[in-house]
Enzyme design. Structure first.
Site, PDB file in Angstrom:
ATOM      1  CE1 TYR A 251     -11.655  14.038  -2.429  1.00 25.24           C
ATOM      2  CE2 TYR A 251     -11.630  12.274  -0.964  1.00 25.24           C
ATOM      3  CZ  TYR A 251     -11.219  12.838  -2.045  1.00 25.24           C
ATOM      4  OH  TYR A 251     -10.161  12.341  -2.792  1.00 25.24           O
TER       5      TYR A 251
ATOM      6  NE  ARG B 204       2.190  -2.195  12.081  1.00 24.40           N
ATOM      7  CZ  ARG B 204       2.168  -2.744  13.509  1.00 24.40           C
ATOM      8  NH1 ARG B 204       1.090  -1.998  14.442  1.00 24.40           N
ATOM      9  NH2 ARG B 204       2.451  -3.711  13.925  1.00 24.40           N
TER      10      ARG B 204
ATOM     11  CG  ASP C 270     -12.650  17.331   5.329  1.00 30.11           C
ATOM     12  OD1 ASP C 270     -11.721  18.042   4.913  1.00 30.11           O
ATOM     13  OD2 ASP C 270     -12.476  16.031   4.561  1.00 30.11           O
TER      14      ASP C 270
ATOM     15  CE  LYS D 231      -6.594  16.485  -2.058  1.00 36.26           C
ATOM     16  NZ  LYS D 231      -7.881  16.042  -1.391  1.00 36.26           N
TER      17      LYS D 231
END
Ligand SMILES: *Cc1c(COP(=O)(O)O)cnc(C)c1O
Length: 404
Positions: free
Chosen positions: A122, A69, A194, A219
């Site tokens: 977004y 983790r 971003d 993406k």
């Protein structure tokens, strides 16, 4: 290059070209049994015979991994590659782009703080701003994306975080990152960008002064639409703080996804160069097409912020354009099914061309009126160029547009 005195440890000088880093960064040390490709390390934990070494690694005093983790060797190679491509001081990764954005904003903002952003972020980010941050006592100011003066006025009123995205989804608006960053730094704010749409091949916000850059690696970075992921790069102290939150919140990138993203990244420069060229060619073609009412692409001289885009996107204007069909959604419903070389899907940045109307894709939660208020007409189509032959894509578009 603007200077951000609050975060001097934000960038690291580049010694090689982007195309070289895309292939080699993070993968230069020898791997297990001299494998040339990085192994997918699925082990959840890493064992230590010597308890002192175990403790030193756990406390960050020695290199190594403890528990999946927190860190993992395959994931670390992915982070290093993106760090190098963005020219950042540090990087950390997440299960998705939205995990990166959420953990970053929740680390930087406290009750009573103020974040300034734009209306065209977004869709998921917009939900955070509308739904999840205000109940925490965080004041959110969302400005008209096309109104630079309004954004500057909102910044001047004071803020802790300026959150930007450029080019925007789906109408390809462009924000002047360097100018807005300098304005926010004058108020002592942290600037987050971003960079998903542009990719580091086209635009590197840290070089324009930003403190942090986030990506949906799902993406363009991965590029093959087969793995979700997110990444944060920039100032080392800030990245360490966000990493700490992520290791506790647990939105960790898995080793299998990290491997797919790493593999995709090797061809990032090749893919994006092709997608830039194709998008510009298609934008020019559609501009002259009688069935197309408008084309939005920062590479067109007619784009309202073409000059800003040309300055801050030295690599190219990106692989995404949007075009408007006169006649609205009814015409979109007739034309899109006729495309042979495009997925009609809620994704972008892949090797295959992908199209989506905002009414079913990026802005599906909104009503037609709300979309209109955001300047998103019902006849809009977002077109994310793949790496197919541009001539074939144009022929495919022309054949489909004949049904308009
Ligand atoms: C897709 C996307 C995100 C969210 O990324 P996920 O990996 O889907 O969580 C954030 N920003 C932009 C610009 C995106 O296109």
């Amino acid at each position: 290059m603007s200077d951000a005195p609050r975060t001097p440890n934000r960038t690291r000088p580049r010694t090689r070209a982007l195309a070289t880093d895309a292939v080699w960064a993070g993968e230069e040390r020898p791997f297990m049994d001299r494998a040339t490709q990085i192994p997918v390390v699925r082990s959840v934990a890493f064992g230590y015979t010597d308890l002192d070494t175990w403790r030193d690694v756990a406390l960050g005093r020695a290199e190594g991994h403890i528990y999946g983790r927190n860190t993992n060797p395959t994931v670390a190679a992915f982070e290093e590659k993106v760090r190098a491509l963005e020219g950042a001081a540090a990087a950390t990764s997440f299960a998705t782009g939205m995990a990166a954005i959420s953990d970053t904003l929740l680390t930087l903002l406290r009750p009573g703080d103020r974040v300034v952003s734009v209306k065209d972020t977004y869709g998921g980010t917009n939900r955070l701003f509308d739904e999840f941050l205000p109940p925490l006592g965080i004041d959110v100011a969302l400005c008209d994306t096309s109104d630079q003066d309004a954004i500057e006025a909102a910044i001047d009123q004071g803020l802790q975080v300026l959150y930007l995205e450029s080019p925007t989804n789906p109408t390809c608006k462009v924000l002047d990152l360097e100018r807005l960053t300098a304005r926010a730094h004058a108020k002592g704010a942290t600037v987050v960008v971003d960079n998903t749409f542009a990719t580091p091949i086209n635009q590197r916000p840290l070089e324009l002064g930003a403190d942090l850059v986030v990506h949906s690696a799902t993406k363009f970075l991965g590029g093959h639409a087969d793995a979700l992921g997110g990444v944060l790069v920039g100032d080392a102290d800030l990245v360490a703080r966000v990493f700490h939150r992520r290791e506790i919140h647990g939105a960790t990138l898995g080793p299998d996804a990290a491997y797919l993203l790493l593999r995709g990244l090797k061809t990032l420069a090749l893919r994006v160069e092709r997608q830039n060229a194709t998008a510009l060619r298609i934008a020019r073609h559609l501009q002259a097409h009688p069935k197309v009412a408008a084309v939005h692409y920062p590479g067109l001289p007619e784009h309202p912020n073409h000059d800003v885009a040309a300055r801050q996107m030295p690599g190219g204007f990106g692989g995404i354009l949007a075009f408007e069909l006169a006649g609205g959604l009814d015409v979109v419903k007739r034309v899109l099914p006729e495309l042979r070389l495009a997925h009609r899907a809620a994704n972008l940045g892949a090797v295959e061309t992908t199209v989506a109307p905002p009414a079913t894709g990026s802005h599906v939660e909104l009503t037609a009126e709300e979309r209109a208020a955001l300047g998103i007409p019902e006849g809009l189509v977002r077109y994310s160029c793949g790496i197919e032959d541009a001539g074939d894509l144009i022929a495919d578009l022309d054949a489909a547009l004949a049904h308009a």
